[in-house]
Design a protein around this motif. Structure first.
Motif, PDB file in Angstrom:
ATOM      1  N   THR A  70     -10.594  -0.877 -11.513  1.00 24.87           N
ATOM      2  CA  THR A  70     -11.328  -1.915 -12.418  1.00 24.87           C
ATOM      3  C   THR A  70     -10.376  -1.688 -13.090  1.00 24.87           C
ATOM      4  O   THR A  70     -10.181  -1.742 -14.986  1.00 24.87           O
ATOM      5  CB  THR A  70     -12.135  -2.011 -12.416  1.00 24.87           C
ATOM      6  N   ALA A  73      -6.714  -0.697 -14.738  1.00 26.01           N
ATOM      7  CA  ALA A  73      -6.868  -2.524 -14.354  1.00 26.01           C
ATOM      8  C   ALA A  73      -6.497  -2.691 -15.949  1.00 26.01           C
ATOM      9  O   ALA A  73      -5.663  -2.311 -16.469  1.00 26.01           O
ATOM     10  CB  ALA A  73      -6.337  -3.395 -13.508  1.00 26.01           C
ATOM     11  N   ILE A  85      -1.074  -6.336 -12.334  1.00 26.09           N
ATOM     12  CA  ILE A  85      -1.574  -6.281 -11.648  1.00 26.09           C
ATOM     13  C   ILE A  85      -1.800  -7.351 -10.562  1.00 26.09           C
ATOM     14  O   ILE A  85      -2.602  -8.614 -11.239  1.00 26.09           O
ATOM     15  CB  ILE A  85      -2.692  -6.161 -12.408  1.00 26.09           C
ATOM     16  N   VAL A  88      -8.449  -5.820  -7.833  1.00 26.25           N
ATOM     17  CA  VAL A  88      -8.355  -4.172  -8.408  1.00 26.25           C
ATOM     18  C   VAL A  88     -10.036  -3.719  -7.252  1.00 26.25           C
ATOM     19  O   VAL A  88     -10.279  -4.718  -6.713  1.00 26.25           O
ATOM     20  CB  VAL A  88      -9.305  -4.698  -9.181  1.00 26.25           C
ATOM     21  N   THR A  92     -16.617  -4.746 -11.147  1.00 24.51           N
ATOM     22  CA  THR A  92     -15.695  -5.928 -11.749  1.00 24.51           C
ATOM     23  C   THR A  92     -16.573  -6.685 -12.448  1.00 24.51           C
ATOM     24  O   THR A  92     -16.171  -7.264 -12.892  1.00 24.51           O
ATOM     25  CB  THR A  92     -14.456  -5.955 -10.697  1.00 24.51           C
ATOM     26  N   THR A 136      -5.371   4.936  -9.650  1.00 24.41           N
ATOM     27  CA  THR A 136      -6.504   5.307  -9.677  1.00 24.41           C
ATOM     28  C   THR A 136      -6.935   6.274 -11.034  1.00 24.41           C
ATOM     29  O   THR A 136      -5.978   7.379 -10.722  1.00 24.41           O
ATOM     30  CB  THR A 136      -7.467   5.509  -8.594  1.00 24.41           C
TER      31      THR A 136
END
Length: 342
Positions: A70, A73, A85, A88, A92, A136
């Motif tokens: 997250t 992103a 995107i 995720v 969040t 990531t």
């Protein structure tokens, strides 16, 4: 940073079996020559990006369906990557339905959330997204932040992955690398939104330098709390703290480090081991917050706490100029307002 609320060595929650959904995923090559960083931004031809392992990740075209941690992103959105995107994983939304700070300006209603806490990652949902790329952080060499070890091989078989180093280097390094990745995915780093954010970040960094000069001698402790332990974070490993130190901030360096060297774990009886005038306190939902820590007698007796010189700390920062500038601005204000109490 990682402190215990999100340490990779902790026991993780079980995941649903991938079942038949995994059979739909093709194993995609994620390595190759390690020379170029990336191809020119978002064209119709082959795409590649050399990450920080380093491995050269290749695709036949610019990835159109990206799944990311997250915070990653959100950083990509800050740099101008948005429509690519599709999913995720990581904190969040909060329990009340509001957006977690980690999500930044990401429109969480337009992406699929594969897991909302440490250890949760729905392999079935991931496979159904038909991902082109997974992105990531990499806090430790070869580690994929928030990708559970138990299902890592299944997850990495579905799409190539890119990891960016987020420890043992100053914060400006992962910001620059995510900017490079965003550009490779089609972002315009000369867009006003991005250049304005960079200018704000640079001004904020200077404000920290000036705050330190104007109020010298302020000792800062970056900390996180759990019901049983108090953690002092290490500025020689945590990327944001490393950068703060480069700007002149005098940050406590713990002396008896746990595995990974991220922090020293102290019993609450020893919470006062490191004298500090200002405490940066982990503000994640997974860490104890001041209201609960007030019940700990040793916390209440810390000089910085008694002087109300405790400020929130984004222990897993958003690695973009937009995400990092407010952290520096808040730090400058906290240092400017602090008094010597230790």
């Amino acid at each position: 940073m990682p402190v215990p609320a999100s340490r990779p060595h902790l026991t993780r929650r079980g995941l649903l079996s991938a079942g038949g959904a995994l059979a739909l995923g093709a194993l995609l090559a994620a390595c190759g020559d390690k020379d170029d960083d990336s191809t020119p931004a978002a064209g119709s031809g082959p795409w590649s990006f050399t990450d920080d392992r380093p491995e050269k990740v290749t695709r036949d075209a610019t990835p159109a369906r990206v799944v990311a941690f997250t915070g990653v992103a959100a950083a990509l959105v800050d740099f101008g990557v948005d429509s690519r995107i599709v999913g995720v994983f990581g904190e969040t939304t909060r329990t009340d339905g509001s957006k977690d700070p980690q999500a930044g300006d990401l429109d969480v209603g337009k992406v699929s959330v594969l897991g909302n806490v440490w250890g949760e990652f729905s392999v079935e949902k991931y496979a159904a997204l038909n991902p082109d790329l997974l992105i990531t952080h990499m806090y430790d060499p070869g580690a994929f932040w928030y990708v559970p070890d138990e299902s890592r091989d299944k997850i990495l078989a579905l799409a190539p992955a890119v990891t960016i180093t987020t420890a043992r280097v100053p914060m400006t390094r992962p910001i620059a690398r995510y900017a490079e990745l965003a550009a490779a995915l089609g972002a315009d780093l000369n867009a006003k939104k991005v250049t304005d954010a960079k200018a704000r970040f640079e001004a904020a960094a200077e404000s920290v330098r000036q705050a330190v000069k104007a109020n010298p001698g302020i000792k800062v402790l970056a900390a996180s709390g759990s019901p049983d332990l108090f953690y002092a974070s290490n500025p020689k490993v945590s990327t944001d703290l490393m950068y703060f130190a480069e700007l002149g901030v005098d940050i406590v360096v713990p002396t008896k480090l746990e595995q990974g060297d991220y922090f020293e774990a102290l019993s609450w009886e020893n919470a006062g081991k490191f004298p500090a005038d200002l405490i940066l306190l982990d503000n994640r939902a997974t860490a104890m917050q001041p209201a609960d820590m007030a019940k700990k007698p040793t916390w209440a007796q810390l000089p910085a706490v008694k002087a109300n010189q405790v400020t929130p700390w984004d222990a897993v920062p958003r690695f973009s100029y937009t995400g990092a500038a407010p952290l520096l601005e808040n730090l400058a204000k906290a240092i400017s307002a602090a008094k010597k109490v230790s």
